[in-house]
Design a protein around this motif. Structure first.
Motif, short mmCIF file in Angstrom:
data_model
loop_
_atom_site.label_atom_id
_atom_site.label_comp_id
_atom_site.label_asym_id
_atom_site.label_seq_id
_atom_site.Cartn_x
_atom_site.Cartn_y
_atom_site.Cartn_z
N UNK A 34 -18.06 30.58 -9.82
CA UNK A 34 -16.72 30.69 -10.91
C UNK A 34 -15.67 31.59 -10.51
N UNK A 35 -15.95 32.51 -9.50
CA UNK A 35 -14.94 33.40 -8.86
C UNK A 35 -14.40 32.49 -7.89
N UNK A 36 -14.83 31.69 -7.21
CA UNK A 36 -14.43 30.59 -6.07
C UNK A 36 -13.70 29.49 -7.07
N UNK A 37 -14.13 29.02 -8.03
CA UNK A 37 -13.71 28.12 -8.94
C UNK A 37 -13.55 28.22 -10.33
N UNK A 38 -12.46 29.00 -10.82
CA UNK A 38 -12.48 29.25 -12.29
C UNK A 38 -12.48 28.32 -13.22
N UNK A 39 -12.25 26.88 -12.77
CA UNK A 39 -12.52 26.09 -13.81
C UNK A 39 -13.61 25.12 -13.78
N UNK A 40 -14.59 25.72 -12.99
CA UNK A 40 -15.92 25.25 -13.05
C UNK A 40 -16.74 25.24 -14.20
N UNK A 41 -16.67 24.28 -15.14
CA UNK A 41 -17.19 24.36 -16.71
C UNK A 41 -18.59 24.58 -16.42
N UNK A 42 -19.43 23.70 -15.75
CA UNK A 42 -20.91 23.73 -15.69
C UNK A 42 -21.11 25.38 -15.30
N UNK A 43 -20.50 25.78 -14.23
CA UNK A 43 -20.77 27.03 -13.73
C UNK A 43 -20.64 28.13 -14.83
N UNK A 44 -19.59 27.89 -15.70
CA UNK A 44 -19.59 28.94 -16.81
C UNK A 44 -20.68 28.84 -18.06
N UNK A 45 -21.04 27.59 -17.98
CA UNK A 45 -22.18 27.31 -19.17
C UNK A 45 -23.41 27.73 -18.71
N UNK A 46 -23.73 27.63 -17.30
CA UNK A 46 -25.05 27.96 -17.09
C UNK A 46 -25.18 29.64 -16.74
N UNK A 47 -23.92 30.02 -16.39
CA UNK A 47 -23.81 31.48 -16.38
C UNK A 47 -24.19 32.14 -17.75
N UNK A 48 -23.71 31.70 -18.74
CA UNK A 48 -23.86 32.10 -20.32
C UNK A 48 -25.35 31.82 -20.56
N UNK A 49 -26.04 30.84 -20.16
CA UNK A 49 -27.55 30.89 -20.25
C UNK A 49 -28.26 31.82 -19.38
N UNK A 50 -27.91 32.01 -18.38
CA UNK A 50 -28.45 33.11 -17.59
C UNK A 50 -28.21 34.40 -18.26
N UNK A 51 -27.01 34.91 -18.69
CA UNK A 51 -27.05 36.25 -19.25
C UNK A 51 -27.64 36.23 -20.58
N UNK A 52 -27.81 35.18 -21.37
CA UNK A 52 -28.31 35.01 -22.55
C UNK A 52 -29.97 35.31 -22.51
N UNK A 53 -30.07 34.76 -21.28
CA UNK A 53 -31.83 34.89 -21.02
C UNK A 53 -32.27 36.41 -20.55
N UNK A 54 -31.18 37.12 -20.30
CA UNK A 54 -31.32 38.58 -19.77
C UNK A 54 -30.99 39.35 -20.98
N UNK A 55 -30.67 38.84 -22.12
CA UNK A 55 -30.77 39.49 -23.35
C UNK A 55 -29.11 39.99 -23.65
N UNK A 56 -28.23 39.62 -23.05
CA UNK A 56 -26.75 40.11 -22.77
C UNK A 56 -26.01 38.99 -23.74
N UNK A 57 -26.12 38.97 -25.02
CA UNK A 57 -25.63 37.99 -26.04
C UNK A 57 -24.04 38.02 -25.87
N UNK A 58 -23.36 39.20 -25.93
CA UNK A 58 -21.98 39.13 -26.08
C UNK A 58 -21.44 38.46 -24.73
N UNK A 59 -22.10 38.83 -23.63
CA UNK A 59 -21.70 38.33 -22.47
C UNK A 59 -21.62 36.97 -22.37
N UNK A 60 -22.79 36.57 -23.15
CA UNK A 60 -23.33 35.05 -22.83
C UNK A 60 -22.26 34.38 -23.68
N UNK A 61 -21.68 34.86 -24.80
CA UNK A 61 -20.73 34.30 -25.51
C UNK A 61 -19.41 34.08 -24.90
#
Length: 800
Positions: free
Chosen positions: A418-445
């Protein structure tokens, strides 16, 4: 011209801030601020007495940098320390819960300073022809340049003063096919998807995703209305026509504010080479604008062979199908990408997309996950050697690590993407899932919000955000988001299922039943929708209907990962199958392959350990639960669920007489609970765990009070409460029995209301009566089934 705030000294309360030097000064005392912290204080000083939201601060102070809420919290804490703010009575910076921050102190601007710094020349506008951060195939890179140049030609340039850049929002609608062949429709749509991806690589554009674009194109609105509905500044439309060897593509850019066309062009090739046409488009636009192509050579017209031309057509066909997350469409996408690679084995983009499709098929269809990995990983390795900086490739690698449970590694790849492509919507969504699975719910939101801003009509982006909001203590916000979505997209069962889960967590069993039935009415044979309805009926004490639904599910062939996760939770939730069957299923999974992922091993032990604990097999429960938790870095399934597992282990150790071990695990559970709250978790499961922690800590009065609070916030799982061994010492007390009676009364009242036809007004006009929508569906009946082996797991897996 307005003075730059950095050229003025600001008096903030008793302090004097010299922005140019990042210096706080008071009565001879000086404190040097970090640059970012100085920027934050300046921004707050520009809005004295006003509540400024977290989103506004991150957008302004951290503009262009990918951070989460935790960075802001740390910066606020350090600012307060520098200002000497009183923790008991704030004098400078106030936190306004769920809204943002407010600067309390009076702000006075003093005269401009002439010696604190060298004058900074005004920032020049950065043209969109700046060198890209990564290499793409030549024709694709040129296509990015030409349309970006076209926009730069007529968009307003940046002002001289240093103000945050506002990226125009662009929507690329699916190109229309004017050809006779049915396949050309999908090729035209795939071409528009590729165009949107290529434009999104520009850091000066925010490009909305192809799923929302397709849904918008299918509406009856005109281009201007579509753009305004999705908050797009510009809309790209076009058409594709193929006849014999002639290929013609037209493209138009429309300004949604005025409705006027800003650019239009028609391009033709007589060899039918759609890939080669991109280079021709690049040359013509570049020449028209006399643009600098950064010295990149353009390929000759005959660069692509016949097979390569056909391969690219199959690639575009696959792109069109891959965006629909259904088993049927993903299968069509896989076939198209495989055909593309047969014709052109060197087509790297097809390797990337085929790998992504295999991974998604393991989730949405019955392709085994290990088989999917065996097929996907070699393709990803080959693609990575060829295009190591391709954002979508990095994102797909991140998805593979997420599905394997390597969440930290997944986050690293996805952040690069997402740093290379800030408009990469799937990347943002999958990033949220990875952050949520590490417990960081605010970051995931935060990540889910970014994904939804780019794909406002994509169901999975909205579903993930709605779930995260619900788990953070805002179920009504998540519910409202999805209720608005289903007014537009009415045939999305996953949205209705999550609405049901959120209503269930809020204690609104009538709405939970209504939404679950709506999902089931869309596809009466859908296994996950049956599981959703079964879960609601379990809460409503209708166990005969529950068993019939789950029996029909178990008789079906192997399910995809999403369905299997749901059924696993259900089997433990209501005790619908003997514990021996649960054990056989999990143990067979663990020995089925030498490539079992650690996360699967931990998950199996956690689920089996919970079943053992509720069944009274304490030795097996202790061993399994300890194996699931010891050495764990990331949550096994979800942070609040892990706390249920942890407190169950404390109870098992206590009942076995291992009091020292129980105390050690209790301290760990308490620490994990506090960490979860700091990371933003405030789900109903957290409230129930809090009551468990109080009871395990010996405070029965507090345990009962927390149970009452949980019921007030929507806890209705009376079977769990009746069977939970943690509360066994309280079971005969009048206070505990009052809580149970209260839940029973609420459930009984809600069940009566679900049978009232006037209570069921569904957005798609479907009836709430299962028999009316599905004659084969089991009729809900009252049941006196004994308490079940239960688990607090409610919601289906998040959607990648």
């Amino acid at each position: 011209m307005t003075s730059n705030p950095r050229d003025q000294t600001l008096r903030i309360g008793a302090w004097e801030l010299i922005p140019a030097r990042g210096l706080l000064r008071r009565n001879g005392e000086e404190t040097r601020l970090e640059p970012r912290h100085a920027d934050l204080l300046i921004f707050l000083a520009e809005h004295p007495g006003e509540v400024v939201s977290t989103e506004e601060i991150l957008s302004r102070v951290w503009s262009g940098t990918l951070v989460g809420d935790h960075s802001l919290y740390q910066a606020i804490a350090k600012l307060r320390k520098a200002l000497g703010d009183d923790s008991a009575q704030k004098r400078y910076i106030e936190t306004v819960p769920k809204r943002g921050y407010r600067l309390l102190a009076e702000v006075v601007k003093t005269a401009e300073i002439d010696g604190d710094r060298e004058p900074t020349p005004p920032r020049s506008p950065t043209p969109w022809t700046a060198s890209p951060r990564h290499l793409l195939p030549l024709a694709a890179a040129l296509l990015v340049v030409i349309l970006a140049l076209s926009f730069w030609h007529f968009l307003p340039q940046a002002p001289d003063e240093a103000t945050p850049a506002i990226r125009p929002r662009l929507l690329v609608l699916p190109f229309a096919s004017l050809s006779d062949k049915a396949a050309d429709h999908f090729i035209a749509e795939g071409f528009s998807i590729e165009l949107a991806h290529l434009l999104g690589v520009s850091h000066q554009l925010q490009v909305l995703g192809p799923v929302s674009a397709k849904l918008a194109a299918e509406s009856a609105l005109d281009v201007t209305e579509v753009g305004q509905r999705l908050d797009a500044d510009f809309v790209v439309t076009g058409s594709l026509r193929r006849a014999a060897d002639l290929l013609r593509i037209s493209a138009t850019i429309t300004d949604t504010a005025s409705g006027s066309q800003r650019w239009s062009q028609i391009f033709e090739r007589h060899d039918g080479d759609i890939f080669g046409l991109q280079a021709e488009v690049a040359r013509q636009i570049a020449e028209a604008l006399q643009a600098n192509l950064q010295g990149r050579p353009t390929p000759p017209a005959s660069a692509a062979s016949g097979d390569a031309k056909a391969a690219y057509g199959y690639f575009l066909l696959g792109q069109s199908h891959r965006r629909n997350r259904s088993a049927a469409s993903l299968t069509l996408a896989r076939d198209a990408f495989e055909q593309a690679l047969q014709l052109d084995p060197g087509l790297v983009s097809a390797k990337r997309e085929l790998a992504a499709t295999q991974l998604l098929l393991s989730f949405y269809d019955n392709l085994g996950f290990r088989e999917a990995l065996e097929q996907a990983e070699p393709l990803l390795e080959q693609a990575l050697r060829a295009t190591p900086d391709d954002p979508e490739l990095l994102g797909t690698i991140g998805l593979s690590h997420y599905l394997k449970g390597s969440y930290g590694l997944a986050e690293e790849y996805l952040r690069r993407a997402i740093t290379a492509d800030p408009s990469y919507s799937e990347g943002w969504m999958w990033l949220g899932l990875a952050e949520r699975q590490q417990g960081r719910l605010r970051d995931a939101i935060d990540a889910f919000r970014q994904a939804r801003a780019l794909e406002p009509l994509m169901v999975s982006t909205s579903v993930n955000l709605a779930n995260a909001l619900s788990w953070s203590g805002e179920p009504q916000a998540g519910r409202k988001l999805l209720e608005e979505l289903v007014q537009t997209i009415r045939d999305a069962p996953q949205a209705y299922r999550v609405l049901s889960g959120i209503a269930l967590e809020s204690g609104d069993l009538v709405a939970a039943y209504r939404w679950a039935q709506t999902a089931l009415s869309i596809d009466p044979e859908d296994s996950v929708s049956k599981g959703s309805m079964a879960l609601v009926l379990a809460y409503l004490d209708q166990y005969q209907a529950v068993r019939e639904l789950l029996t029909s599910n178990r008789e079906q062939p192997t399910h995809g990962r999403a369905v299997q996760l749901y059924l696993d939770r259900m089997s433990l939730m209501i005790g619908s199958v003997p514990i021996e069957d649960v054990a056989d299923r999990y143990e067979s999974r663990l020995i089925a392959s030498p490539r079992v992922q650690e996360i699967e091993w931990r998950l199996a032990n956690a689920r089996l350990g919970l079943a053992d604990a509720f069944a009274g097999d304490l030795d097996s429960a202790r061993d399994r639960l300890a194996r699931s938790l010891e050495g764990r870095v990331h949550p096994i399934e979800r942070t609040d669920y892990d706390l249920f597992v942890c407190t169950t282990l404390v109870d098992v150790q206590t009942r076995l007489g291992a009091h020292d071990a129980a105390r050690q695990w209790l301290r760990r559970c308490q620490g994990d609970f506090e960490a979860a709250r700091q990371y933003g978790w405030d789900s109903l499961a957290m409230r129930y765990v809090r009551a468990r922690l109080a009871r395990l800590g010996g405070d029965s009065t507090q345990a009962l009070e927390h149970l009452r609070i949980a019921v007030a916030h929507g806890f209705r799982n009376g079977k769990l409460l009746a069977a939970d061994p943690v509360f066994e010492p309280l079971r005969q007390t009048a206070a505990f029995q009052d809580i149970q009676t209260r839940i029973q009364d609420l459930v009984r009242k809600d069940w009566e209301e679900t049978k009232n036809p006037l209570a069921c007004q569904q957005p798609n006009g479907a009836s709430c009566d299962p028999a009316e929508n599905d004659p084969g569906a089991p009729q809900p009946q009252a049941s006196s089934a004994e308490p079940s082996q239960t688990d607090p797991h409610k919601n289906p897996a998040d959607l990648p």
